[in-house]
Design a protein around this motif. Structure first.
Motif, PDB file in Angstrom:
ATOM      1  N   LYS B 256       3.128  28.445  -8.146  1.00  0.00           N
ATOM      2  CA  LYS B 256       4.068  29.553  -8.321  1.00  0.00           C
ATOM      3  C   LYS B 256       5.449  29.235  -7.743  1.00  0.00           C
ATOM      4  O   LYS B 256       6.469  29.478  -8.392  1.00  0.00           O
ATOM      5  N   SER B 257       5.464  28.685  -6.541  1.00  0.00           N
ATOM      6  CA  SER B 257       6.766  28.385  -5.926  1.00  0.00           C
ATOM      7  C   SER B 257       7.469  27.260  -6.676  1.00  0.00           C
ATOM      8  O   SER B 257       8.697  27.286  -6.837  1.00  0.00           O
ATOM      9  N   ASN B 261      11.143  27.626  -8.322  1.00  0.00           N
ATOM     10  CA  ASN B 261      12.241  26.679  -8.112  1.00  0.00           C
ATOM     11  C   ASN B 261      12.719  26.082  -9.425  1.00  0.00           C
ATOM     12  O   ASN B 261      13.919  25.906  -9.637  1.00  0.00           O
ATOM     13  N   ASP B 297       8.076  35.871  -6.129  1.00  0.00           N
ATOM     14  CA  ASP B 297       6.985  34.932  -5.885  1.00  0.00           C
ATOM     15  C   ASP B 297       5.982  35.603  -4.949  1.00  0.00           C
ATOM     16  O   ASP B 297       6.337  35.992  -3.842  1.00  0.00           O
ATOM     17  N   ALA B 299       3.202  34.483  -3.460  1.00  0.00           N
ATOM     18  CA  ALA B 299       2.276  33.562  -2.789  1.00  0.00           C
ATOM     19  C   ALA B 299       1.428  34.325  -1.780  1.00  0.00           C
ATOM     20  O   ALA B 299       1.932  35.184  -1.060  1.00  0.00           O
TER      21      ALA B 299
END
Lengths: 488, 488
Positions: B256-257, B261, B297, B299
């Motif tokens: 996800k990150s 990005n 995000d 996370a």
């Protein structure tokens, strides 16, 4: 030549001949955002160059800008000619060459102050053939086109950076040509002598003296006086431009931080807090009577460093004192003995013999009359001390007055009307000029040959000419003989 | 009425009669910095009011501004008349009432972009009798003097805040009067019927019907259609103004990150990083094809919270999903089973049945053909999934296209030319109008008395009039204009 910010003077004959060697034909049109970035009511995008009007017109509807006279304002709609999208509702300010800042055609598009819109407008103008301006390029064009000389152009940057009354006045004086005028008159007289000396060289065989040596000596003395005056003003100029670094030193608990806060509270609006690089190092600025003081709080200076970090802090503080223009030594009237103060002072004076010291006793409100009178007796051998109470805000006005007096006593203040050199480049050029002028002076006294005199004079003129950007060494002779026009 | 940013339309009869009840005689002259603060080439100080020219003249030398026509530019020197000190070299742009932004005399003083100079200039102008403008006061005067209606005035603030192509186009359309035009025509027709209804009341005894009931019903249906269309556009308008909140959810290590990005790198220039309030909460914005997406995000969402802090983080993430416009569910093609993905999806759908979901398989480059084809079979019951590699930047363009398709499918996008409501105040007024129009409609059907019909129609007209400011109160104006920046 006095030409202001958006120079209105027409180009003169002498400008053009002076600069003929470095004139660049500027055929491209530059564009940039001219107001600070960010959200605001207005943002101004500025174009300069032969296509400024045509490129604007490609986006601008409601009016034919090409048919409009200069110095007029035109409301209209900006539309991206490629996408057809409306970008903004704007006013276009039209300046016609040579009546503009750059002496080229200039359009200033005044729209809504949004970074997004500015990006869109700049993008569309670039696609129509404008080029993004480099830093300072509008002013560079103003210089290349003779609207400003080099010292004036440099003053534009100083003016924008000015943040105290004096630095503002000095930059404005320089922009308005005050500095250049002062140099130009002297330089014009020197040029006459230089031309006569060069003429002697042409007639070298015949041993003639066109140049009156007595008159030259008199003129040289005058010029040297002005140049060394300007050089002396550089120290002051530096102080005006960069502030007077004043270190507040003293033993722990003398009240240094309280004093710093008390001084800053006076004009909080223009205080800018710069956190120190170490925990024991606080620096802040305040403007007193138009002069900017940069106070450095040296808390912990006399502490025995507890660890390595603190030792580094103390070391840096000592370095800072080395760079200071003024030392404010603060002591606690209620706990210190006069002998201790004297010992501290002696230590500072030994380490920094040239640093002016202001002696300030704190906690006046809590001190007994005996304590106060004990310190009075110090006045005989030492700088007069000032009793204040930082916590109670007593004596602060007197302290500010004393700071100004110290600065003025050290030659570091002015009425603001004199010409003051603030630029390192100018100072270096003045130094070079002073050296060569001294050599000419000495050459005259010792009867040195015309050729050597002429060479030194050329170097001095070159250095002075570099300041205003009038001249480089190569075109000196051309310039002189064109003016004298002896048909050679 | 179409009046642009610096409205050039002369005041019309209808403007004046509409606003005669709240017209204020504005005898004072206001001043403010109109460009963003900070260092720059230019800063513009703007004055508006009957004394704008005279107050400027008190500082301005080289020219008699009073003798100059409007829409002209004048180079000169600003001097503090009290101290005599030169403040700056400037250009004064002169606008004569009513051909100005505010329809009053306006002077825009364009000087060097330094906060210090601006303070000095503002100070001197204030001492000459100008008053510091309040936030939005220039635009408020433009409204009070009939140069802009209220919806247009509000668009000025939106335009300055716009940071994506669509929000910019919507604000500009509103500023150019698109929204107001749409309302004004309908309102004018409704007003005719309202007048006829009022007339009937005057002749109440005689039981006449001036107003054609069939025509009124037809018009009401038309107006209701437009009002509910505008109301529907509000959801879109909100998205355009505030961005489309898109939650990226998925199991840990789904990438996800990395995806966040990768998406941000596409247009790094306009990314603004907003660090989350909890360690597991990252939010960032990117503009795709003119639409602003706000990616969240999430996370850690499916982790078992290790401690209380993490539990709060997970709770907030779930709240954020509740506010989202779009869910991007990301899974690892190389480790997940289709059944697991389906189970996750079912869980999300149960919790947020209305939330559009985009199904994205990551690590395509490392997945086997068998893994890929296993997921293909999900397509039958589920949203088509997209295979990408965030790390290798594969399939990102397709993903962006899919995001836009999802948004457009949900009715959350437009060609940018339609009138779109972005303002909460306008939406509330439209809702009120819709309620009262429905009551009139129902009243006509059930043969309700003229008096009740007329009252409801008045309320509906009032609500519509509030949008353009044809009907306004001081409180309303204050609350609108204090949201502006000073100088606009």
């Amino acid at each position: 030549m006095r030409c202001g910010w958006r120079g209105r003077c027409p180009p003169t004959k002498s400008d053009q001949s002076d600069k003929s060697d470095k004139s660049v034909v500027l055929t491209d049109t530059i564009v940039a955002l001219s107001t600070p970035p960010g959200a605001g009511a207005l943002a101004v995008v500025r174009l300069s160059g032969p296509e400024a009007v045509a490129i604007t017109q490609a986006l601008f509807s409601k009016k034919n800008l090409a048919a409009q006279p200069g110095h007029t304002l035109h409301y209209g709609t900006l539309r991206d000619p490629e996408s057809g999208l409306v970008l903004d509702e704007v006013v276009a300010a039209l300046y016609r060459a040579p009546r503009s800042y750059t002496r080229e055609d200039v359009v200033e598009i005044s729209g809504h102050g949004s970074d997004f819109i500015v990006r869109q407008v700049l993008g569309a103008l670039l696609r129509q053939g404008a080029r993004l301006a480099e830093a300072g390029e509008f002013t560079k064009r103003a210089f290349l086109n003779g609207a400003l000389d080099l010292a004036q152009a440099e003053a534009v940057a100083d003016l924008i950076a000015a943040d105290s009354a004096l630095s503002h006045q000095v930059a404005l004086n320089q922009l308005r040509g005050g500095f250049s005028d002062e140099l130009r008159d002297l330089r014009a007289q020197l040029i006459k002598f230089a031309a006569l000396l060069e003429l002697e060289l042409d007639f070298g065989e015949e041993d003639v003296e066109f140049a009156d040596r007595t008159g030259l000596t008199r003129l040289l003395t005058e010029v040297q006086g002005v140049v060394s005056g300007l050089l002396r003003s550089f120290e002051l100029g530096n102080v005006i431009k960069n502030g007077i670094t004043t270190v507040i030193a003293g033993r722990p608990n003398a009240g240094k931080s309280t004093l710093l806060n008390a001084l800053l509270r006076e004009e909080r609006a223009i205080v800018s807090a710069i956190p120190g690089t170490t925990r024991d190092f606080i620096e802040d600025e305040v403007s007193i009577d138009g002069l900017r003081f940069r106070f450095v709080d040296t808390a912990g200076l006399r502490d025995n460093p507890a660890d390595e970090v603190e030792a580094i802090g103390v070391q840096r503080t000592r370095q800072r004192i080395g760079q200071a223009a003024l030392l404010l030594y603060l002591f606690d009237l209620t706990t210190m003995m006069p002998a201790e103060v004297q010992a501290d002072l002696a230590e500072f004076t030994a380490a920094h013999p040239k640093l002016p010291v202001l002696l300030v006793g704190n906690k006046q409100d809590a001190a007994t009359p005996e304590q106060l009178s004990a310190f009075m007796q110090l006045n005989a051998q030492n700088p007069a001390f000032l009793a204040i109470s930082a916590g109670q805000r007593l004596g602060l006005e007197e302290l500010q007055e004393a700071l100004l007096t110290q600065v003025r006593g050290a030659g570091l203040a002015t009425s603001g009307t004199a010409t003051i050199v603030t630029n390192v480049r100018h100072a270096r050029a003045l130094e070079t000029a002073a050296e060569h002028l001294a050599a000419v002076q000495q050459g005259l006294a010792t009867g040195r040959g015309t050729e050597l005199l002429a060479a030194d004079l050329r170097h001095a003129l070159g250095a002075l000419g570099e300041i205003t950007g009038d001249i480089s060494t190569d075109d000196l002779l051309t310039s002189i003989f064109t003016q004298f026009c002896i048909g050679k």
